[in-house]
Design a protein around this motif. Structure first.
Motif, PDB file in Angstrom:
ATOM      1  N   ALA A  80      -4.325 -17.221  -3.198  1.00 34.42           N
ATOM      2  CA  ALA A  80      -2.887 -16.758  -2.767  1.00 34.42           C
ATOM      3  C   ALA A  80      -1.594 -17.182  -3.350  1.00 34.42           C
ATOM      4  CB  ALA A  80      -2.728 -17.168  -1.287  1.00 34.42           C
ATOM      5  N   GLY A 131      -3.487 -14.067   0.919  1.00 37.21           N
ATOM      6  CA  GLY A 131      -4.852 -14.748   1.355  1.00 37.21           C
ATOM      7  C   GLY A 131      -5.526 -13.750   2.176  1.00 37.21           C
ATOM      8  N   ARG A 132      -5.832 -12.348   1.611  1.00 40.62           N
ATOM      9  CA  ARG A 132      -6.314 -11.395   2.576  1.00 40.62           C
ATOM     10  C   ARG A 132      -7.450 -10.565   1.632  1.00 40.62           C
ATOM     11  NH1 ARG A 132      -3.863 -13.927   5.669  1.00 40.62           N
ATOM     12  NH2 ARG A 132      -2.877 -13.368   7.549  1.00 40.62           N
ATOM     13  N   GLY A 133      -7.859 -11.239   0.888  1.00 42.85           N
ATOM     14  CA  GLY A 133      -9.140 -10.783   0.180  1.00 42.85           C
ATOM     15  C   GLY A 133      -8.562 -10.403  -1.352  1.00 42.85           C
ATOM     16  N   ALA A 181      -6.576  -7.111  -2.031  1.00 41.18           N
ATOM     17  CA  ALA A 181      -5.236  -7.057  -1.794  1.00 41.18           C
ATOM     18  C   ALA A 181      -4.213  -7.622  -2.719  1.00 41.18           C
ATOM     19  CB  ALA A 181      -5.119  -7.822  -0.574  1.00 41.18           C
ATOM     20  N   LYS A 212       4.939 -10.159   1.911  1.00 41.65           N
ATOM     21  CA  LYS A 212       3.700  -9.912   1.013  1.00 41.65           C
ATOM     22  C   LYS A 212       2.690 -10.941   1.766  1.00 41.65           C
ATOM     23  CE  LYS A 212       4.120 -11.067  -3.440  1.00 41.65           C
ATOM     24  NZ  LYS A 212       4.220 -11.530  -4.617  1.00 41.65           N
ATOM     25  N   ARG A 213       1.599 -10.413   2.180  1.00 45.34           N
ATOM     26  CA  ARG A 213       0.534 -10.838   2.996  1.00 45.34           C
ATOM     27  C   ARG A 213      -0.367 -11.402   2.171  1.00 45.34           C
ATOM     28  NH1 ARG A 213      -2.197  -7.449   6.682  1.00 45.34           N
ATOM     29  NH2 ARG A 213      -2.498  -9.097   7.980  1.00 45.34           N
ATOM     30  N   GLY A 272      -5.282 -12.358  -2.919  1.00 44.45           N
ATOM     31  CA  GLY A 272      -6.297 -13.083  -2.341  1.00 44.45           C
ATOM     32  C   GLY A 272      -6.881 -14.562  -2.876  1.00 44.45           C
TER      33      GLY A 272
END
Length: 157
Positions: free
Chosen positions: A31, A20-22, A25, A17-18, A28
Protein backbone atom coordinates in the motif's frame (compact mmCIF):
# COMPACT_ATOMS: atom_id res chain seq x y z
CA UNK A 1 -30.27 27.29 -14.32
CA UNK A 2 -31.48 25.61 -11.14
CA UNK A 3 -29.64 24.88 -7.92
CA UNK A 4 -29.51 21.16 -8.75
CA UNK A 5 -27.78 21.95 -12.07
CA UNK A 6 -24.66 23.33 -10.35
CA UNK A 7 -21.58 21.15 -10.71
CA UNK A 8 -17.94 21.71 -9.77
CA UNK A 9 -15.66 22.01 -12.83
CA UNK A 10 -13.96 18.92 -14.17
CA UNK A 11 -10.81 18.05 -12.23
CA UNK A 12 -11.77 20.15 -9.19
CA UNK A 13 -12.75 17.11 -7.13
CA UNK A 14 -10.18 14.33 -6.96
CA UNK A 15 -11.11 10.82 -5.85
CA UNK A 16 -9.21 9.48 -2.87
CA UNK A 17 -6.64 6.74 -3.46
CA UNK A 18 -7.89 3.39 -2.17
CA UNK A 19 -4.77 1.51 -1.10
CA UNK A 20 -4.31 -2.13 -0.15
CA UNK A 21 -6.96 -3.47 -2.53
CA UNK A 22 -4.91 -6.06 -4.44
CA UNK A 23 -2.06 -6.09 -6.93
CA UNK A 24 -4.22 -5.03 -9.89
CA UNK A 25 -5.26 -1.80 -8.18
CA UNK A 26 -1.69 -0.47 -8.34
CA UNK A 27 -1.37 0.22 -4.59
CA UNK A 28 -1.86 -3.31 -3.32
CA UNK A 29 0.19 -5.48 -0.91
CA UNK A 30 2.39 -2.87 0.86
CA UNK A 31 0.00 0.00 0.00
CA UNK A 32 2.76 2.47 -0.87
CA UNK A 33 4.51 2.08 2.50
CA UNK A 34 7.59 0.24 1.22
CA UNK A 35 8.84 -3.01 2.72
CA UNK A 36 9.14 -3.38 6.49
CA UNK A 37 10.62 -0.73 8.80
CA UNK A 38 9.13 1.87 11.08
CA UNK A 39 7.23 3.68 8.32
CA UNK A 40 5.46 0.47 7.29
CA UNK A 41 3.91 -0.07 10.74
CA UNK A 42 0.68 1.48 11.95
CA UNK A 43 1.42 4.40 14.27
CA UNK A 44 5.03 4.14 13.13
CA UNK A 45 6.04 7.81 13.29
CA UNK A 46 7.97 9.79 15.85
CA UNK A 47 6.46 12.98 17.21
CA UNK A 48 7.69 16.46 16.29
CA UNK A 49 9.48 16.45 19.69
CA UNK A 50 11.81 13.63 18.59
CA UNK A 51 15.21 14.71 17.21
CA UNK A 52 16.77 11.36 16.33
CA UNK A 53 17.89 10.61 19.86
CA UNK A 54 19.49 14.03 20.43
CA UNK A 55 18.24 15.75 23.59
CA UNK A 56 15.15 17.61 22.34
CA UNK A 57 15.02 21.40 22.28
CA UNK A 58 12.23 21.39 24.88
CA UNK A 59 14.50 19.62 27.35
CA UNK A 60 17.58 21.70 26.51
CA UNK A 61 15.89 24.97 27.52
CA UNK A 62 16.02 26.12 31.15
CA UNK A 63 13.10 25.18 33.35
CA UNK A 64 10.64 28.08 33.53
CA UNK A 65 9.16 28.71 36.95
CA UNK A 66 6.29 30.88 38.13
CA UNK A 67 3.59 32.55 36.11
CA UNK A 68 2.46 35.99 34.94
CA UNK A 69 -0.60 37.37 36.69
CA UNK A 70 -2.81 38.66 33.87
CA UNK A 71 -5.02 40.57 36.32
CA UNK A 72 -2.23 42.73 37.80
CA UNK A 73 -2.80 46.46 37.45
CA UNK A 74 0.44 48.30 36.67
CA UNK A 75 0.39 51.91 37.83
CA UNK A 76 2.51 54.68 36.31
CA UNK A 77 4.49 56.15 39.24
CA UNK A 78 4.78 59.94 39.52
CA UNK A 79 6.81 61.44 42.38
CA UNK A 80 6.01 64.82 43.94
CA UNK A 81 9.19 66.45 42.65
CA UNK A 82 7.88 65.92 39.09
CA UNK A 83 4.93 68.24 39.90
CA UNK A 84 7.25 71.24 40.56
CA UNK A 85 6.85 72.57 37.00
CA UNK A 86 3.07 72.98 37.46
CA UNK A 87 1.66 76.33 38.63
CA UNK A 88 -0.10 76.87 41.99
CA UNK A 89 -3.81 76.01 42.22
CA UNK A 90 -3.56 73.93 39.02
CA UNK A 91 -5.66 70.80 38.63
CA UNK A 92 -3.35 67.82 38.20
CA UNK A 93 -4.97 64.83 36.43
CA UNK A 94 -3.67 62.06 34.16
CA UNK A 95 -4.64 64.21 31.14
CA UNK A 96 -2.68 67.28 32.36
CA UNK A 97 0.29 65.08 33.33
CA UNK A 98 0.36 63.64 29.79
CA UNK A 99 0.17 67.16 28.28
CA UNK A 100 3.10 68.27 30.47
CA UNK A 101 5.11 65.23 29.29
CA UNK A 102 5.39 63.70 32.77
CA UNK A 103 3.58 60.50 31.73
CA UNK A 104 3.18 58.99 28.27
CA UNK A 105 -0.51 58.05 28.19
CA UNK A 106 -3.48 59.55 30.04
CA UNK A 107 -5.35 56.23 29.77
CA UNK A 108 -3.05 54.36 32.20
CA UNK A 109 -3.66 54.42 35.98
CA UNK A 110 -1.45 56.89 37.87
CA UNK A 111 0.04 56.51 41.36
CA UNK A 112 1.36 59.62 43.13
CA UNK A 113 4.37 58.84 45.33
CA UNK A 114 5.91 60.98 48.06
CA UNK A 115 9.52 61.46 46.94
CA UNK A 116 10.38 65.16 46.89
CA UNK A 117 8.72 68.23 48.38
CA UNK A 118 5.75 70.34 47.28
CA UNK A 119 5.36 73.98 48.37
CA UNK A 120 2.28 75.17 46.44
CA UNK A 121 -1.37 74.08 46.65
CA UNK A 122 -2.43 71.72 43.86
CA UNK A 123 -5.68 69.84 43.20
CA UNK A 124 -4.33 66.38 42.45
CA UNK A 125 -6.53 63.69 40.87
CA UNK A 126 -5.00 60.23 40.49
CA UNK A 127 -5.88 56.57 40.87
CA UNK A 128 -3.69 55.93 43.90
CA UNK A 129 -1.68 57.92 46.47
CA UNK A 130 1.00 56.90 48.90
CA UNK A 131 0.39 57.99 52.51
CA UNK A 132 3.39 60.38 52.47
CA UNK A 133 2.31 61.98 49.15
CA UNK A 134 -1.23 62.53 50.44
CA UNK A 135 0.12 64.13 53.63
CA UNK A 136 2.55 66.45 51.77
CA UNK A 137 -0.09 67.62 49.27
CA UNK A 138 -2.63 68.40 52.03
CA UNK A 139 0.07 70.06 54.16
CA UNK A 140 0.86 72.42 51.26
CA UNK A 141 -2.83 73.41 51.12
CA UNK A 142 -3.78 71.25 48.16
CA UNK A 143 -6.49 68.61 47.77
CA UNK A 144 -6.41 64.93 46.86
CA UNK A 145 -9.04 63.02 44.86
CA UNK A 146 -8.84 59.31 44.06
CA UNK A 147 -10.13 58.41 40.62
CA UNK A 148 -11.86 55.07 39.99
CA UNK A 149 -9.93 52.66 37.80
CA UNK A 150 -12.06 50.65 35.36
CA UNK A 151 -10.08 47.66 34.18
CA UNK A 152 -10.77 46.48 30.62
CA UNK A 153 -9.37 43.00 29.96
CA UNK A 154 -10.33 41.54 26.59
CA UNK A 155 -13.67 39.74 26.65
CA UNK A 156 -13.99 40.10 30.42
CA UNK A 157 -13.80 43.90 30.37
Amino acid sequence: MQLHDLRSPKGARKRRKRVGRGIAAGQGKTAGRGTKGQGARSGGTKGPYFEGGQLPLVRRLPFKRGFTNIFKVRYVPVNLYRLEKLAADDEVSPATLAEAGIIKSPSLPVAILGQGEINRPLMVKAHRFSASARAKIEEAGGSVEELPWDVKRGRRG
